[in-house]
Structures are given as C-alpha cells and as structure tokens.
Write a protein that holds these residues in place. Sequence first.
Motif, PDB file in Angstrom:
ATOM      1  N   UNK A   1     -11.134  -7.770  11.647  1.00 26.47           N
ATOM      2  CA  UNK A   1     -10.985  -6.666  11.262  1.00 26.47           C
ATOM      3  C   UNK A   1     -11.471  -5.574  12.563  1.00 26.47           C
ATOM      4  N   UNK A   2     -10.425  -4.180  12.507  1.00 32.71           N
ATOM      5  CA  UNK A   2     -10.701  -3.402  13.581  1.00 32.71           C
ATOM      6  C   UNK A   2     -12.112  -2.596  13.493  1.00 32.71           C
ATOM      7  N   UNK A   3     -12.336  -1.983  14.548  1.00 31.35           N
ATOM      8  CA  UNK A   3     -13.636  -1.059  14.708  1.00 31.35           C
ATOM      9  C   UNK A   3     -13.065   0.202  15.240  1.00 31.35           C
ATOM     10  N   UNK A   4     -13.147   1.462  14.790  1.00 31.59           N
ATOM     11  CA  UNK A   4     -12.814   2.697  15.197  1.00 31.59           C
ATOM     12  C   UNK A   4     -13.956   3.249  15.969  1.00 31.59           C
ATOM     13  N   UNK A   5     -13.802   4.022  16.957  1.00 28.46           N
ATOM     14  CA  UNK A   5     -14.774   4.719  17.807  1.00 28.46           C
ATOM     15  C   UNK A   5     -14.330   6.186  18.161  1.00 28.46           C
TER      16      UNK A   5
ATOM     17  N   UNK B   1     -17.160   1.809  14.190  1.00 28.44           N
ATOM     18  CA  UNK B   1     -17.137   1.954  12.710  1.00 28.44           C
ATOM     19  C   UNK B   1     -16.187   0.836  12.042  1.00 28.44           C
ATOM     20  N   UNK B   2     -16.885  -0.149  11.366  1.00 28.07           N
ATOM     21  CA  UNK B   2     -16.111  -1.062  10.865  1.00 28.07           C
ATOM     22  C   UNK B   2     -15.062  -0.737   9.795  1.00 28.07           C
ATOM     23  N   UNK B   3     -13.936  -1.224   9.824  1.00 25.87           N
ATOM     24  CA  UNK B   3     -13.108  -0.604   8.701  1.00 25.87           C
ATOM     25  C   UNK B   3     -12.104  -1.935   8.543  1.00 25.87           C
ATOM     26  N   UNK B   4     -11.458  -1.894   7.320  1.00 27.69           N
ATOM     27  CA  UNK B   4     -10.631  -2.722   6.950  1.00 27.69           C
ATOM     28  C   UNK B   4      -9.304  -2.042   6.359  1.00 27.69           C
ATOM     29  N   UNK B   5      -8.023  -2.685   6.419  1.00 24.49           N
ATOM     30  CA  UNK B   5      -6.898  -2.120   6.030  1.00 24.49           C
ATOM     31  C   UNK B   5      -6.037  -3.225   5.091  1.00 24.49           C
TER      32      UNK B   5
END
Length: 263
Positions: free
Chosen positions: A1-5, A11-15
């Motif tokens: 799953x991606x990380x936002x920066x 910031x770990x997040x899932x969609x």
Amino acid sequence: MPFASGTGADIYYESHGQGTPIVLSAGMGGSGLFWTPQLTALAANHTVILYDHVGTGRSSRCERTITGMADDIVAVMDHAGLDAAHIVGHAIGGIVGLELASHHPQRLRSLVVVNGWGRADPFLRRCFEIRKQILNQSGPKAYVRAQPLFLYPPSWISENIVQLEAEEEKILAHFPPIATMNQRIDMFLDFDVGKRSAAIRVPTLLASAKDDALVPAYLTHELAKVIPGARVHEVAWGAHAYTVVTPDVFNRTLLEFCAEVDR
C-alpha cells in the motif's frame, strides 16, 4: 500500500473501493485499522481511504500539531488524487476534521465527527489524566489492557473478551512511543474550536452515543450549538467506540448522510 509525503513525514494509507471518496481518521490510537468494521459496507459504493496518523501505526514516528495533522489529510488526498472527500473522524480524528474544515474547506464534501468535542471539559480532562497515569506509571501494556473500559459497554466487553485479549498484542506491536502519546493527549485536551466553528460551512453530522463514558454526549450537543447547520445523530447504546460495537447502525447512518450530501 502507498505512502503519502510532503509534510515532512511518510503517511501510510490504503484505498479501497470506487465511488465518491470517504476519508476515515481514527481516534487516539491513530490506526486506520480502527475502521475495519466499516470497510466492506462503505467500499461497496465509495472510494474509502484509511490512514495511520503520523506518530502512530505504520506512518513516520514524529510529533504533530493539530494543524499539521489536518495538512496530513490533505497530503493523503493529494497522493490519492482526490480533490474533495467526505471526512469522517472519530474523537480526536473528528477534531482534526474540524481543523481541516477551518483551514481547507474546499477539500471537504462533508464532515462527520463521531463522539468528539470542541472544547474539553473537566470530566473529559480527568478521564484522560487517568489514562496518562496508567501509561506513564504502569506502561503501554497496562494502558492497552485498560483501554476497553473507556471504549466499550461492559456487557460487550464481557461477551467479546477473547477477541479483545487477542487484539492486545497486535496493538502493542504498533504502539507509539510513550512521549508521543502524552503529546497527543495534551494537544487534544488543549484544543478549543472557538470562533472558528462559526466559519465551518460544510454539511456537518455530529454522531454520538448516549452511554459514552469517555466523551459524554453532551459535548456533542455543545459542539452542535456553535457549528451552523450541524446535525446531531445520537444512538442509545454502544459507548465511545460504537462504530465497532454496532457497526451496522453507524454504517447505515453514514451512508445515508453521504448520499444526501452527494445528491
């Protein structure tokens, strides 16, 4: 799953799912896993974003201000390609939602605050002072073991004790540093939405449980008085984490509200 920066942290997040987006922000624990009981129902017709607060879970371990936490939501939305979303926050996640609505109103389709507050009163302060004492004097294991007493109805705890005890080790594996938890608690107790509440113009739903022994329902009603057009939805049973205790009730309420706003 991606990380936002882009906010000085990863910031770990899932969609999950597809459709009008809903961003879910957890409470004191900060983990997106809190919203697991909502995921299937919401993702059937919505893009659902779960994320871990900075300082907790799988995100970078550093401290944040409330404004910084609101900016983190913007960073997650930008990374996920979302212009605007329904923002749903539980307790302190709801406070972050209030901050987001004050600073970035164009990013919200609506705001839902679940068992939140606009200003901490003496009762709420005492509850969190006790939780801090447990954490600082007895450590994370005692804090996590005591946590269900603040979150769930007594009968539900009794009926689900095996599940709760099995979850303790998982929670401890991702438990934030004690200093981070102390900083988070103090920050949210100091929050006061004040005059900014009058400037919140997005459709707002304030959800609460009458038997919440941690954040009393009267704090939701006080918040409703200062946000123009805010709607209150109160359930009779389920306590502070009624999203977990009676997920079908909460999911139905949230989906109906989002559908009304989207129309």
